[in-house]
Design an enzyme around this catalytic site. Sequence first.
Site, PDB file in Angstrom:
ATOM      1  CG  ASP A   1      49.260 -15.041  14.889  1.00 16.22           C
ATOM      2  OD1 ASP A   1      49.690 -15.860  14.060  1.00 16.22           O
ATOM      3  OD2 ASP A   1      48.123 -15.134  15.387  1.00 16.22           O
TER       4      ASP A   1
ATOM      5  CD  GLU B   1      43.275 -17.632  13.064  1.00 17.73           C
ATOM      6  OE1 GLU B   1      43.716 -17.734  14.221  1.00 17.73           O
ATOM      7  OE2 GLU B   1      43.832 -18.158  12.081  1.00 17.73           O
TER       8      GLU B   1
END
Length: 456
Positions: free
Chosen positions: A78, A325
């Site tokens: 990420d 998310e």
Amino acid sequence: MKMKTCKKAGKLVLCAAILASSLMTATVAANSKWDIEDDYTSAWSRQQAEKVALTEETTAPIIDMDFEDVAPDVWVWDTWPLQNRDGSLSNVKGYRIAFALVAPRTYTWHDRHTEARIGMFYSKNGKDWTYAGIPYDYDNALGHMQWAGSAMLDEKGKVHFFYTATTDMNANGGKEFNKDGWVQRAEQRLAKTTFDISADKNGVHLTNEGDHQILLEADGHHYETIEQFQEHGNIITGFRDPFFFKDPNTGEEYIIWEGQAGTNRSDLKPENIGDKEYRETHTVLDHAKFYNGNIGIAKVLDDDVTELELLPPLLESVGVNHQLERPHVVVKGDTYYLLTISHEFTFAPGLSGPDGLYGFVGEGSLRTDYKPVNGTGLVVANPAEKPFQAYSWWAAPDGQVISFINEPLDENGQVQFGGTFAPTLKVSFNGDKTKIVKEMEAGEIKPFGPYGRSLR
């Protein structure tokens, strides 16, 4: 209900004030405008989610398997850039800065989550990145792991470093694998610290690390706590991924994050399923109600981003998807695009969708009646022949979309582990339509302007 969360004397104080108000329903006309404090939450319904499908406009190109590791000693996943308060890309003496989750490659691909830290990268051209290591003292950080967040450079030259403070999985129920993936029971809270930033011929430096503090915890009403999650169990618990956002149309500032519905949404409502005809002709398994993802929001009350007012969620996917998310926002004039990533395995029983970047569009204000873009909700997804090649897409205000290489298949159909920057994509946003228009270089980040305005 409103709940105000204040940060005072280093302690989290929850101040609950119950206000009488009439409930709003999903039958409110599209394009209506709500105040940000209003108790209205858009619903991603099962009827809408049934339309999720790959299209030519939303399918990413196949990633070349001859990719390079941006940091050979660590897994990288990420990723997010350092942004100015208005959302534009920060420039520190000619450097662009990015942060990403990292873990030593001595850990297996699947175990990297259990030792995740946040690493820093810098680049002069936005293509060739130098890994600068972990910029904070782990002994000062909160949580056993530090998961994804965002970073903002204010007008005084202070970096506000937002992250998810996550408990040790092994100390809190552990993790296990099942046919759907890995079950994760780690408690998560939203946290931050600050740094001074400087740059010279030797690179970028973060110094004068501030105190680490908890900004928000799940309240149990709008946002499920770890204890509530453990009562019924499911795939993944979530209260994470704090994203700092300044609304260009109001000047107000917010923290947006991934949550899951609390006690006020313990069952499916009509708007979670669909219109009357759809509800009468479709059966929903009772267990679907435990797939209860939502996108949370809190209003920032001070310049230091330490005092917050907890608000009802912007969007929920109760009965549709368990995990929304890394939510974030792109704004074009009065049009708001609420973006989030989700997995194939987190869709509720009876529904399916690819790993992808999903988007919802609304008019007039940040709290609005969001509808899936493109009629499907998909903005970016992996090609069918390589369904897990990339993940964790994040869109800049001008439509640059960064991600990481996840689990691409090689020429023999065998899974390879990436753990490095994926090729950046350029996506156009036009009304209720989006389209992938260009593939850029791996990890490339070009300068971009504030929310509401793009650099040409």
